[in-house]
Design a protein around this motif. Sequence first.
Motif, PDB file in Angstrom:
ATOM      1  N   ILE A 316       0.817  -1.222   0.000  1.00 26.67           N
ATOM      2  CA  ILE A 316       0.000   0.000   0.000  1.00 26.67           C
ATOM      3  C   ILE A 316       0.847   1.265   0.000  1.00 26.67           C
ATOM      4  O   ILE A 316       0.582   2.186  -0.778  1.00 26.67           O
ATOM      5  N   PRO A 317       1.874   1.400   0.846  1.00 27.26           N
ATOM      6  CA  PRO A 317       2.639   2.661   0.862  1.00 27.26           C
ATOM      7  C   PRO A 317       3.270   2.989  -0.489  1.00 27.26           C
ATOM      8  O   PRO A 317       3.145   4.116  -0.980  1.00 27.26           O
ATOM      9  N   SER A 318       3.930   2.022  -1.122  1.00 24.88           N
ATOM     10  CA  SER A 318       4.578   2.307  -2.410  1.00 24.88           C
ATOM     11  C   SER A 318       3.565   2.584  -3.501  1.00 24.88           C
ATOM     12  O   SER A 318       3.787   3.428  -4.392  1.00 24.88           O
ATOM     13  N   THR A 324       0.404   9.632  -5.823  1.00 23.85           N
ATOM     14  CA  THR A 324       0.150  10.894  -5.117  1.00 23.85           C
ATOM     15  C   THR A 324       0.019  12.062  -6.079  1.00 23.85           C
ATOM     16  O   THR A 324      -0.837  12.943  -5.911  1.00 23.85           O
ATOM     17  N   THR A 325       0.853  12.103  -7.099  1.00 20.30           N
ATOM     18  CA  THR A 325       0.860  13.240  -8.025  1.00 20.30           C
ATOM     19  C   THR A 325       0.005  13.004  -9.265  1.00 20.30           C
ATOM     20  O   THR A 325       0.000  13.849 -10.171  1.00 20.30           O
ATOM     21  N   ILE A 326      -0.737  11.880  -9.321  1.00 18.33           N
ATOM     22  CA  ILE A 326      -1.546  11.572 -10.501  1.00 18.33           C
ATOM     23  C   ILE A 326      -2.901  12.265 -10.352  1.00 18.33           C
ATOM     24  O   ILE A 326      -3.658  11.965  -9.427  1.00 18.33           O
ATOM     25  N   PRO A 327      -3.249  13.188 -11.258  1.00 19.05           N
ATOM     26  CA  PRO A 327      -4.513  13.925 -11.117  1.00 19.05           C
ATOM     27  C   PRO A 327      -5.721  13.197 -11.705  1.00 19.05           C
ATOM     28  O   PRO A 327      -6.833  13.712 -11.631  1.00 19.05           O
ATOM     29  N   TYR A 328      -5.508  12.029 -12.291  1.00 18.57           N
ATOM     30  CA  TYR A 328      -6.599  11.343 -12.977  1.00 18.57           C
ATOM     31  C   TYR A 328      -7.048  10.113 -12.196  1.00 18.57           C
ATOM     32  O   TYR A 328      -6.311   9.559 -11.377  1.00 18.57           O
ATOM     33  N   ALA A 329      -8.273   9.672 -12.502  1.00 20.94           N
ATOM     34  CA  ALA A 329      -8.790   8.421 -11.947  1.00 20.94           C
ATOM     35  C   ALA A 329      -8.053   7.241 -12.581  1.00 20.94           C
ATOM     36  O   ALA A 329      -7.464   7.379 -13.667  1.00 20.94           O
ATOM     37  N   PRO A 330      -8.054   6.083 -11.941  1.00 21.85           N
ATOM     38  CA  PRO A 330      -7.346   4.922 -12.510  1.00 21.85           C
ATOM     39  C   PRO A 330      -7.771   4.602 -13.940  1.00 21.85           C
ATOM     40  O   PRO A 330      -6.943   4.205 -14.763  1.00 21.85           O
ATOM     41  N   LEU A 331      -9.067   4.770 -14.273  1.00 28.90           N
ATOM     42  CA  LEU A 331      -9.532   4.471 -15.622  1.00 28.90           C
ATOM     43  C   LEU A 331      -8.843   5.363 -16.644  1.00 28.90           C
ATOM     44  O   LEU A 331      -8.331   4.876 -17.668  1.00 28.90           O
TER      45      LEU A 331
END
Length: 501
Positions: A316-318, A324-331
Amino acid sequence: MFFRKKRTDHAIQIDSVTDLFKKLEKVPDFIHFEHKGKDFTCWISFIQTLVDVEYLHRDVFPYLYSDQTHNLTEVQDQIPTEKVIRTKDLSLIQSRLLDGYTIIQESEKKPDCLIIPSVKIKGREIEKSENETSVLGPREAFVESADLNINLIRKRIPIPQFMFEDMRIGKISKTRICVIYIDGIANKDNIQTVKQRIHDLEITSMIDSTMLALMISDNNNSIFPQFIDTERPDRVAGALYEGKIAVIVDGSPNALILPASIIEFFVAFDDYFLVWPIATAYRLLRLFAVAFSVISSSVYVAILTYHYQLIPDNLIPSLFTSRTTIPYAPLSEVLVLEIMIELLREAVARLPTKVGQTIGIVGGIVVGTASVQAGIVSNFLLIIIALSALSAFITPNYRMAATIRFIRFPFILSAQILGLLGISLCFLIFVNHLTRLTSLGRPYIEPIYPTRISDLKDAFIRLPLNFQNMRPLFLRPSDSKRFNNQRAHEKVGPKHSELDD
Protein backbone atom coordinates in the motif's frame (compact mmCIF):
# COMPACT_ATOMS: atom_id res chain seq x y z
CA MET A 1 -17.74 -2.30 -51.48
CA PHE A 2 -16.62 -5.82 -52.38
CA PHE A 3 -19.92 -7.62 -51.75
CA ARG A 4 -22.97 -7.47 -53.99
CA LYS A 5 -26.27 -9.10 -53.14
CA LYS A 6 -27.32 -9.03 -56.79
CA ARG A 7 -25.45 -8.54 -60.00
CA THR A 8 -26.82 -5.15 -60.96
CA ASP A 9 -23.77 -3.93 -62.90
CA HIS A 10 -23.34 -4.79 -66.56
CA ALA A 11 -19.89 -5.22 -68.08
CA ILE A 12 -19.24 -4.53 -71.73
CA GLN A 13 -20.65 -7.44 -73.68
CA ILE A 14 -18.02 -9.65 -75.37
CA ASP A 15 -19.60 -12.14 -77.74
CA SER A 16 -16.62 -13.35 -79.76
CA VAL A 17 -12.85 -13.56 -79.86
CA THR A 18 -12.87 -10.63 -82.29
CA ASP A 19 -14.75 -8.48 -79.76
CA LEU A 20 -12.24 -9.48 -77.09
CA PHE A 21 -9.25 -8.43 -79.19
CA LYS A 22 -10.91 -5.15 -80.19
CA LYS A 23 -11.47 -4.40 -76.52
CA LEU A 24 -7.81 -5.13 -75.72
CA GLU A 25 -6.44 -3.02 -78.58
CA LYS A 26 -6.57 0.02 -76.27
CA VAL A 27 -4.13 -1.69 -73.89
CA PRO A 28 -0.51 -0.71 -74.73
CA ASP A 29 1.03 -4.10 -73.89
CA PHE A 30 -1.45 -6.15 -75.94
CA ILE A 31 0.25 -7.61 -79.03
CA HIS A 32 -1.91 -8.80 -81.94
CA PHE A 33 -0.32 -9.37 -85.33
CA GLU A 34 -0.40 -11.54 -88.43
CA HIS A 35 2.42 -14.05 -88.74
CA LYS A 36 3.23 -15.25 -92.28
CA GLY A 37 5.18 -18.46 -92.60
CA LYS A 38 6.15 -20.49 -95.68
CA ASP A 39 2.91 -22.42 -96.01
CA PHE A 40 0.96 -21.24 -92.98
CA THR A 41 -0.43 -17.84 -92.01
CA CYS A 42 -1.86 -17.19 -88.56
CA TRP A 43 -2.71 -14.46 -86.08
CA ILE A 44 -0.81 -14.33 -82.78
CA SER A 45 -2.06 -12.51 -79.68
CA PHE A 46 -0.55 -12.12 -76.21
CA ILE A 47 -0.02 -9.67 -73.34
CA GLN A 48 3.62 -8.63 -73.62
CA THR A 49 4.11 -7.90 -69.91
CA LEU A 50 2.81 -11.33 -68.93
CA VAL A 51 4.48 -13.66 -71.41
CA ASP A 52 8.06 -14.82 -71.79
CA VAL A 53 8.82 -13.27 -75.19
CA GLU A 54 12.23 -14.96 -75.36
CA TYR A 55 10.57 -18.33 -74.92
CA LEU A 56 8.14 -17.58 -77.77
CA HIS A 57 10.93 -16.66 -80.19
CA ARG A 58 13.03 -19.65 -79.18
CA ASP A 59 10.50 -22.49 -78.77
CA VAL A 60 7.26 -21.51 -80.53
CA PHE A 61 7.73 -19.21 -83.53
CA PRO A 62 10.32 -21.43 -85.33
CA TYR A 63 7.70 -24.17 -85.72
CA LEU A 64 5.36 -21.75 -87.50
CA TYR A 65 7.93 -21.49 -90.33
CA SER A 66 8.23 -25.27 -90.72
CA ASP A 67 7.41 -26.93 -94.04
CA GLN A 68 5.31 -29.43 -92.10
CA THR A 69 3.03 -26.77 -90.65
CA HIS A 70 -0.17 -26.10 -92.63
CA ASN A 71 -2.88 -25.81 -89.94
CA LEU A 72 -3.47 -25.54 -86.19
CA THR A 73 -3.50 -29.29 -85.70
CA GLU A 74 0.04 -29.63 -87.07
CA VAL A 75 1.18 -26.65 -84.97
CA GLN A 76 -0.24 -28.33 -81.86
CA ASP A 77 1.53 -31.59 -82.72
CA GLN A 78 4.93 -29.99 -83.33
CA ILE A 79 5.29 -27.44 -80.52
CA PRO A 80 7.20 -29.19 -77.67
CA THR A 81 5.09 -27.62 -74.95
CA GLU A 82 2.88 -29.39 -72.46
CA LYS A 83 -0.77 -28.49 -71.98
CA VAL A 84 -1.37 -26.90 -75.37
CA ILE A 85 -5.14 -26.43 -75.63
CA ARG A 86 -7.31 -26.11 -78.71
CA THR A 87 -10.71 -24.61 -77.95
CA LYS A 88 -13.54 -22.32 -79.05
CA ASP A 89 -14.59 -21.51 -75.47
CA LEU A 90 -14.51 -17.71 -75.25
CA SER A 91 -14.33 -17.57 -71.45
CA LEU A 92 -11.36 -19.97 -71.42
CA ILE A 93 -9.58 -18.00 -74.15
CA GLN A 94 -10.10 -14.74 -72.26
CA SER A 95 -8.93 -16.08 -68.89
CA ARG A 96 -5.84 -17.78 -70.35
CA LEU A 97 -4.88 -14.73 -72.41
CA LEU A 98 -5.02 -12.53 -69.31
CA ASP A 99 -3.00 -15.11 -67.38
CA GLY A 100 -0.06 -14.88 -69.79
CA TYR A 101 -0.86 -17.52 -72.40
CA THR A 102 -0.38 -17.00 -76.13
CA ILE A 103 -3.33 -17.32 -78.54
CA ILE A 104 -2.88 -18.53 -82.14
CA GLN A 105 -5.67 -18.33 -84.77
CA GLU A 106 -5.76 -19.32 -88.40
CA SER A 107 -7.96 -16.30 -89.08
CA GLU A 108 -9.13 -13.31 -87.07
CA LYS A 109 -12.74 -14.24 -87.62
CA LYS A 110 -12.43 -17.92 -86.74
CA PRO A 111 -13.24 -18.76 -83.08
CA ASP A 112 -10.98 -21.84 -83.13
CA CYS A 113 -7.84 -20.96 -81.12
CA LEU A 114 -4.68 -22.63 -79.93
CA ILE A 115 -3.70 -21.70 -76.37
CA ILE A 116 0.02 -22.06 -75.62
CA PRO A 117 1.46 -21.70 -72.07
CA SER A 118 4.04 -18.92 -72.13
CA VAL A 119 3.76 -17.29 -68.72
CA LYS A 120 6.74 -15.26 -67.58
CA ILE A 121 7.49 -16.41 -64.05
CA LYS A 122 8.77 -13.48 -62.07
CA GLY A 123 8.45 -13.00 -58.35
CA ARG A 124 10.04 -12.94 -54.96
CA GLU A 125 12.50 -15.69 -54.10
CA ILE A 126 11.75 -18.09 -51.26
CA GLU A 127 12.90 -16.50 -48.01
CA LYS A 128 12.67 -17.03 -44.28
CA SER A 129 9.37 -16.59 -42.55
CA GLU A 130 9.05 -13.09 -41.09
CA ASN A 131 5.84 -13.24 -39.05
CA GLU A 132 6.26 -16.83 -37.84
CA THR A 133 9.93 -17.03 -37.04
CA SER A 134 11.37 -20.48 -36.47
CA VAL A 135 14.10 -21.41 -34.02
CA LEU A 136 13.93 -25.09 -34.96
CA GLY A 137 12.66 -26.77 -38.09
CA PRO A 138 12.25 -25.55 -41.68
CA ARG A 139 12.58 -21.84 -42.45
CA GLU A 140 10.96 -21.67 -45.88
CA ALA A 141 8.03 -19.29 -46.29
CA PHE A 142 5.33 -18.92 -48.90
CA VAL A 143 5.67 -16.37 -51.70
CA GLU A 144 3.10 -14.68 -53.94
CA SER A 145 3.03 -17.44 -56.60
CA ALA A 146 0.32 -20.06 -56.11
CA ASP A 147 2.19 -22.67 -58.17
CA LEU A 148 5.37 -22.24 -56.15
CA ASN A 149 3.42 -22.41 -52.89
CA ILE A 150 1.79 -25.65 -54.00
CA ASN A 151 5.24 -26.99 -54.84
CA LEU A 152 6.45 -26.19 -51.30
CA ILE A 153 3.52 -28.15 -49.87
CA ARG A 154 3.57 -31.03 -52.35
CA LYS A 155 7.23 -31.89 -51.74
CA ARG A 156 6.29 -32.44 -48.07
CA ILE A 157 3.32 -34.64 -49.04
CA PRO A 158 4.68 -36.92 -51.81
CA ILE A 159 1.59 -39.10 -52.11
CA PRO A 160 -0.98 -39.52 -54.93
CA GLN A 161 -3.79 -38.62 -52.51
CA PHE A 162 -2.57 -35.02 -52.44
CA MET A 163 -5.33 -33.10 -54.22
CA PHE A 164 -6.03 -29.49 -55.07
CA GLU A 165 -8.84 -27.87 -57.02
CA ASP A 166 -8.60 -24.58 -58.88
CA MET A 167 -11.37 -22.01 -58.69
CA ARG A 168 -11.73 -18.49 -60.09
CA ILE A 169 -13.53 -15.79 -58.11
CA GLY A 170 -13.95 -12.07 -58.58
CA LYS A 171 -16.08 -10.71 -61.39
CA ILE A 172 -13.23 -8.46 -62.51
CA SER A 173 -10.06 -9.91 -60.99
CA LYS A 174 -10.76 -13.62 -61.74
CA THR A 175 -8.39 -14.51 -58.93
CA ARG A 176 -7.14 -18.08 -58.77
CA ILE A 177 -8.05 -19.94 -55.59
CA CYS A 178 -6.61 -23.37 -54.78
CA VAL A 179 -8.42 -25.65 -52.32
CA ILE A 180 -5.94 -28.27 -51.07
CA TYR A 181 -6.62 -31.48 -49.13
CA ILE A 182 -5.58 -35.12 -48.83
CA ASP A 183 -8.12 -37.45 -50.38
CA GLY A 184 -9.16 -40.21 -48.01
CA ILE A 185 -8.29 -38.20 -44.88
CA ALA A 186 -10.13 -34.87 -45.14
CA ASN A 187 -13.84 -34.90 -44.39
CA LYS A 188 -15.84 -34.64 -47.63
CA ASP A 189 -18.45 -32.39 -46.02
CA ASN A 190 -15.72 -29.94 -45.01
CA ILE A 191 -14.32 -29.92 -48.54
CA GLN A 192 -17.74 -29.32 -50.07
CA THR A 193 -18.52 -26.56 -47.57
CA VAL A 194 -15.29 -24.70 -48.40
CA LYS A 195 -15.82 -24.97 -52.15
CA GLN A 196 -19.46 -23.92 -51.87
CA ARG A 197 -18.68 -20.84 -49.76
CA ILE A 198 -15.98 -19.73 -52.18
CA HIS A 199 -18.15 -20.40 -55.22
CA ASP A 200 -21.09 -18.43 -53.78
CA LEU A 201 -19.07 -15.26 -53.20
CA GLU A 202 -20.40 -12.24 -55.10
CA ILE A 203 -17.34 -9.99 -55.30
CA THR A 204 -15.59 -7.85 -57.85
CA SER A 205 -12.02 -8.62 -56.81
CA MET A 206 -9.99 -10.76 -54.44
CA ILE A 207 -6.62 -9.42 -53.32
CA ASP A 208 -5.39 -11.53 -50.43
CA SER A 209 -6.14 -14.72 -48.51
CA THR A 210 -6.98 -12.77 -45.33
CA MET A 211 -9.76 -11.01 -47.25
CA LEU A 212 -11.09 -14.41 -48.30
CA ALA A 213 -10.99 -15.58 -44.67
CA LEU A 214 -13.15 -12.64 -43.60
CA MET A 215 -15.67 -13.42 -46.34
CA ILE A 216 -16.15 -17.15 -45.78
CA SER A 217 -15.96 -17.18 -41.97
CA ASP A 218 -18.92 -18.61 -40.07
CA ASN A 219 -19.48 -15.33 -38.20
CA ASN A 220 -18.26 -12.24 -40.01
CA ASN A 221 -19.07 -10.02 -37.01
CA SER A 222 -16.87 -11.88 -34.54
CA ILE A 223 -13.56 -10.29 -33.52
CA PHE A 224 -12.01 -13.76 -33.15
CA PRO A 225 -10.28 -15.18 -36.26
CA GLN A 226 -11.93 -18.44 -37.27
CA PHE A 227 -9.29 -19.65 -39.73
CA ILE A 228 -5.52 -19.84 -39.26
CA ASP A 229 -3.45 -17.88 -41.74
CA THR A 230 0.15 -18.98 -42.00
CA GLU A 231 3.20 -18.40 -44.18
CA ARG A 232 4.87 -21.70 -43.26
CA PRO A 233 4.55 -24.66 -45.69
CA ASP A 234 5.47 -27.14 -42.94
CA ARG A 235 2.52 -26.00 -40.84
CA VAL A 236 0.15 -26.39 -43.79
CA ALA A 237 1.52 -29.88 -44.51
CA GLY A 238 1.03 -30.88 -40.86
CA ALA A 239 -2.55 -29.59 -40.94
CA LEU A 240 -3.31 -31.51 -44.15
CA TYR A 241 -2.01 -34.73 -42.59
CA GLU A 242 -4.48 -34.14 -39.74
CA GLY A 243 -7.40 -33.95 -42.15
CA LYS A 244 -7.73 -30.19 -42.50
CA ILE A 245 -8.11 -28.13 -45.65
CA ALA A 246 -5.79 -25.42 -46.94
CA VAL A 247 -6.70 -22.56 -49.24
CA ILE A 248 -4.15 -20.61 -51.30
CA VAL A 249 -4.90 -17.35 -53.09
CA ASP A 250 -2.67 -16.49 -56.04
CA GLY A 251 -0.80 -13.30 -55.17
CA SER A 252 -0.91 -13.87 -51.41
CA PRO A 253 2.07 -15.11 -49.35
CA ASN A 254 -0.23 -16.70 -46.76
CA ALA A 255 -2.32 -19.86 -46.76
CA LEU A 256 -5.53 -20.46 -44.83
CA ILE A 257 -5.97 -23.55 -42.66
CA LEU A 258 -9.53 -24.57 -41.83
CA PRO A 259 -11.32 -25.47 -39.69
CA ALA A 260 -9.48 -24.28 -36.58
CA SER A 261 -10.00 -24.27 -32.83
CA ILE A 262 -9.04 -21.42 -30.51
CA ILE A 263 -6.24 -23.41 -28.86
CA GLU A 264 -4.41 -23.75 -32.18
CA PHE A 265 -3.87 -19.99 -32.37
CA PHE A 266 -1.56 -20.26 -29.35
CA VAL A 267 0.41 -23.20 -30.70
CA ALA A 268 3.77 -22.49 -32.30
CA PHE A 269 4.80 -25.13 -34.82
CA ASP A 270 8.21 -25.23 -33.14
CA ASP A 271 6.47 -27.04 -30.26
CA TYR A 272 6.56 -30.23 -32.30
CA PHE A 273 10.34 -30.07 -32.61
CA LEU A 274 10.88 -30.03 -28.83
CA VAL A 275 10.54 -32.79 -26.22
CA TRP A 276 7.02 -32.81 -24.88
CA PRO A 277 7.66 -31.45 -21.31
CA ILE A 278 9.42 -28.34 -22.68
CA ALA A 279 6.84 -27.88 -25.43
CA THR A 280 4.05 -28.15 -22.85
CA ALA A 281 5.74 -25.60 -20.58
CA TYR A 282 6.03 -23.08 -23.41
CA ARG A 283 2.42 -23.63 -24.43
CA LEU A 284 1.17 -23.10 -20.87
CA LEU A 285 3.35 -20.00 -20.64
CA ARG A 286 1.64 -18.55 -23.72
CA LEU A 287 -1.82 -19.25 -22.32
CA PHE A 288 -0.89 -17.64 -19.00
CA ALA A 289 0.55 -14.64 -20.85
CA VAL A 290 -2.70 -14.21 -22.79
CA ALA A 291 -4.78 -14.31 -19.60
CA PHE A 292 -2.45 -11.80 -17.93
CA SER A 293 -2.54 -9.48 -20.93
CA VAL A 294 -6.34 -9.45 -21.02
CA ILE A 295 -7.12 -8.85 -17.33
CA SER A 296 -4.07 -7.15 -15.78
CA SER A 297 -5.10 -3.56 -16.60
CA SER A 298 -8.74 -4.17 -15.71
CA VAL A 299 -7.80 -5.73 -12.36
CA TYR A 300 -5.67 -2.65 -11.61
CA VAL A 301 -8.67 -0.39 -12.28
CA ALA A 302 -11.07 -2.56 -10.27
CA ILE A 303 -8.83 -2.81 -7.21
CA LEU A 304 -7.96 0.89 -7.03
CA THR A 305 -11.57 1.93 -7.64
CA TYR A 306 -13.56 -0.55 -5.52
CA HIS A 307 -11.40 -3.15 -3.76
CA TYR A 308 -8.63 -1.47 -1.75
CA GLN A 309 -8.85 -4.29 0.80
CA LEU A 310 -7.29 -6.70 -1.70
CA ILE A 311 -4.02 -4.75 -1.77
CA PRO A 312 -1.35 -6.33 0.50
CA ASP A 313 -0.43 -4.13 3.46
CA ASN A 314 3.27 -3.93 2.60
CA LEU A 315 2.39 -2.80 -0.97
CA ILE A 316 0.00 0.00 0.00
CA PRO A 317 2.64 2.66 0.86
CA SER A 318 4.58 2.31 -2.41
CA LEU A 319 1.39 2.10 -4.48
CA PHE A 320 -0.15 5.24 -3.03
CA THR A 321 3.17 7.10 -3.13
CA SER A 322 3.35 6.45 -6.87
CA ARG A 323 -0.19 7.81 -7.30
CA THR A 324 0.15 10.89 -5.12
CA THR A 325 0.86 13.24 -8.03
CA ILE A 326 -1.55 11.57 -10.50
CA PRO A 327 -4.51 13.92 -11.12
CA TYR A 328 -6.60 11.34 -12.98
CA ALA A 329 -8.79 8.42 -11.95
CA PRO A 330 -7.35 4.92 -12.51
CA LEU A 331 -9.53 4.47 -15.62
CA SER A 332 -8.17 7.59 -17.33
CA GLU A 333 -4.64 6.68 -16.31
CA VAL A 334 -4.93 3.19 -17.81
CA LEU A 335 -6.61 4.36 -21.02
CA VAL A 336 -3.98 7.05 -21.61
CA LEU A 337 -1.10 4.59 -21.29
CA GLU A 338 -2.86 1.81 -23.26
CA ILE A 339 -3.58 4.17 -26.15
CA MET A 340 -0.01 5.48 -26.09
CA ILE A 341 1.31 1.92 -26.32
CA GLU A 342 -1.04 1.13 -29.22
CA LEU A 343 0.03 4.30 -31.05
CA LEU A 344 3.67 3.39 -30.59
CA ARG A 345 3.07 -0.19 -31.75
CA GLU A 346 1.19 0.94 -34.85
CA ALA A 347 3.87 3.50 -35.72
CA VAL A 348 6.61 0.87 -35.43
CA ALA A 349 4.62 -1.55 -37.63
CA ARG A 350 4.23 1.05 -40.42
CA LEU A 351 7.77 2.39 -40.42
CA PRO A 352 10.66 0.72 -42.30
CA THR A 353 12.25 -2.11 -40.33
CA LYS A 354 15.49 -0.40 -39.31
CA VAL A 355 13.79 2.88 -38.40
CA GLY A 356 10.91 1.09 -36.69
CA GLN A 357 13.18 -0.84 -34.32
CA THR A 358 14.95 2.36 -33.28
CA ILE A 359 11.72 4.28 -32.80
CA GLY A 360 10.24 1.38 -30.82
CA ILE A 361 13.11 1.24 -28.33
CA VAL A 362 13.69 4.98 -27.99
CA GLY A 363 10.00 5.85 -28.09
CA GLY A 364 9.11 3.31 -25.42
CA ILE A 365 11.80 4.55 -23.05
CA VAL A 366 11.12 8.25 -23.66
CA VAL A 367 7.33 8.01 -23.50
CA GLY A 368 7.33 5.82 -20.40
CA THR A 369 9.88 7.85 -18.45
CA ALA A 370 8.37 11.20 -19.44
CA SER A 371 4.84 10.06 -18.53
CA VAL A 372 5.91 9.02 -15.04
CA GLN A 373 7.96 12.18 -14.44
CA ALA A 374 5.13 14.39 -15.68
CA GLY A 375 2.73 12.75 -13.24
CA ILE A 376 0.40 11.43 -15.92
CA VAL A 377 0.75 7.76 -14.99
CA SER A 378 2.24 5.90 -12.05
CA ASN A 379 5.39 3.83 -12.34
CA PHE A 380 3.47 0.86 -10.93
CA LEU A 381 0.97 1.00 -13.81
CA LEU A 382 3.80 1.45 -16.31
CA ILE A 383 5.25 -1.91 -15.23
CA ILE A 384 1.85 -3.60 -15.57
CA ILE A 385 1.18 -2.17 -19.04
CA ALA A 386 4.68 -3.07 -20.26
CA LEU A 387 4.28 -6.67 -19.09
CA SER A 388 0.77 -6.77 -20.60
CA ALA A 389 2.10 -5.59 -23.97
CA LEU A 390 4.88 -8.19 -23.92
CA SER A 391 2.36 -10.88 -23.02
CA ALA A 392 0.16 -9.96 -25.99
CA PHE A 393 3.10 -10.20 -28.40
CA ILE A 394 3.90 -13.75 -27.28
CA THR A 395 0.90 -15.04 -29.26
CA PRO A 396 2.22 -16.79 -32.42
CA ASN A 397 -0.70 -15.69 -34.63
CA TYR A 398 -0.85 -11.98 -35.51
CA ARG A 399 -4.63 -11.83 -35.98
CA MET A 400 -5.26 -13.45 -32.61
CA ALA A 401 -2.71 -11.11 -30.99
CA ALA A 402 -4.64 -8.13 -32.39
CA THR A 403 -7.86 -9.57 -30.96
CA ILE A 404 -6.29 -9.99 -27.52
CA ARG A 405 -5.09 -6.38 -27.51
CA PHE A 406 -8.58 -5.21 -28.46
CA ILE A 407 -10.58 -7.16 -25.86
CA ARG A 408 -8.57 -5.56 -23.04
CA PHE A 409 -10.65 -2.40 -23.44
CA PRO A 410 -14.10 -3.98 -22.73
CA PHE A 411 -12.60 -5.54 -19.60
CA ILE A 412 -11.20 -2.16 -18.49
CA LEU A 413 -14.55 -0.41 -18.93
CA SER A 414 -16.38 -3.25 -17.14
CA ALA A 415 -13.93 -2.97 -14.24
CA GLN A 416 -14.65 0.76 -13.93
CA ILE A 417 -18.40 0.16 -13.79
CA LEU A 418 -18.72 -2.89 -11.51
CA GLY A 419 -15.21 -3.74 -10.34
CA LEU A 420 -14.29 -7.41 -10.21
CA LEU A 421 -17.94 -8.30 -10.77
CA GLY A 422 -17.80 -6.39 -14.07
CA ILE A 423 -14.70 -8.33 -15.08
CA SER A 424 -16.51 -11.58 -14.31
CA LEU A 425 -19.58 -10.56 -16.31
CA CYS A 426 -17.41 -9.48 -19.26
CA PHE A 427 -15.61 -12.81 -19.10
CA LEU A 428 -18.94 -14.69 -19.17
CA ILE A 429 -20.09 -12.69 -22.20
CA PHE A 430 -16.97 -13.64 -24.12
CA VAL A 431 -17.25 -17.28 -23.04
CA ASN A 432 -20.88 -17.35 -24.21
CA HIS A 433 -19.81 -15.92 -27.55
CA LEU A 434 -17.00 -18.46 -27.94
CA THR A 435 -19.28 -21.42 -27.15
CA ARG A 436 -21.61 -20.31 -29.95
CA LEU A 437 -18.80 -19.65 -32.41
CA THR A 438 -17.90 -22.24 -35.03
CA SER A 439 -15.20 -22.70 -37.62
CA LEU A 440 -16.52 -24.33 -40.78
CA GLY A 441 -19.40 -25.59 -38.66
CA ARG A 442 -17.09 -27.19 -36.07
CA PRO A 443 -16.97 -26.08 -32.39
CA TYR A 444 -14.49 -23.23 -31.97
CA ILE A 445 -13.42 -23.97 -28.39
CA GLU A 446 -13.10 -27.72 -28.84
CA PRO A 447 -11.74 -29.74 -26.98
CA ILE A 448 -12.83 -27.60 -24.02
CA TYR A 449 -16.47 -27.63 -25.12
CA PRO A 450 -17.58 -30.15 -26.13
CA THR A 451 -14.97 -31.99 -24.09
CA ARG A 452 -13.02 -34.61 -26.01
CA ILE A 453 -10.34 -36.35 -24.01
CA SER A 454 -8.42 -37.66 -27.01
CA ASP A 455 -8.06 -34.14 -28.46
CA LEU A 456 -6.71 -32.82 -25.13
CA LYS A 457 -3.47 -34.69 -25.86
CA ASP A 458 -2.44 -31.80 -28.08
CA ALA A 459 -4.23 -28.84 -26.47
CA PHE A 460 -3.05 -27.30 -23.20
CA ILE A 461 -0.39 -29.96 -22.97
CA ARG A 462 1.49 -31.68 -25.77
CA LEU A 463 1.94 -35.35 -25.02
CA PRO A 464 4.62 -37.40 -26.82
CA LEU A 465 3.86 -37.90 -30.49
CA ASN A 466 3.60 -41.67 -30.12
CA PHE A 467 0.54 -41.09 -27.87
CA GLN A 468 -1.23 -39.06 -30.55
CA ASN A 469 -2.31 -41.94 -32.77
CA MET A 470 -5.73 -40.44 -33.53
CA ARG A 471 -6.50 -37.41 -35.64
CA PRO A 472 -8.58 -34.63 -34.02
CA LEU A 473 -12.15 -35.83 -33.64
CA PHE A 474 -13.72 -32.42 -34.23
CA LEU A 475 -12.49 -32.58 -37.86
CA ARG A 476 -14.52 -35.75 -38.47
CA PRO A 477 -11.73 -37.10 -40.74
CA SER A 478 -12.47 -39.91 -43.17
CA ASP A 479 -9.51 -41.80 -41.69
CA SER A 480 -9.27 -41.02 -37.98
CA LYS A 481 -6.24 -43.20 -37.23
CA ARG A 482 -2.73 -41.84 -37.76
CA PHE A 483 -0.74 -44.97 -36.93
CA ASN A 484 -0.71 -48.18 -34.89
CA ASN A 485 -0.41 -47.09 -31.28
CA GLN A 486 1.00 -50.42 -30.06
CA ARG A 487 3.75 -50.49 -32.67
CA ALA A 488 4.64 -46.87 -31.89
CA HIS A 489 5.55 -47.81 -28.30
CA GLU A 490 7.74 -50.77 -29.26
CA LYS A 491 11.47 -50.21 -28.92
CA VAL A 492 13.43 -52.41 -31.28
CA GLY A 493 17.06 -53.05 -30.39
CA PRO A 494 19.57 -55.67 -29.22
CA LYS A 495 18.88 -57.49 -25.99
CA HIS A 496 21.15 -57.12 -22.95
CA SER A 497 22.46 -60.64 -23.41
CA GLU A 498 23.52 -59.85 -26.95
CA LEU A 499 25.33 -56.74 -25.78
CA ASP A 500 27.19 -58.77 -23.11
CA ASP A 501 28.34 -61.26 -25.74
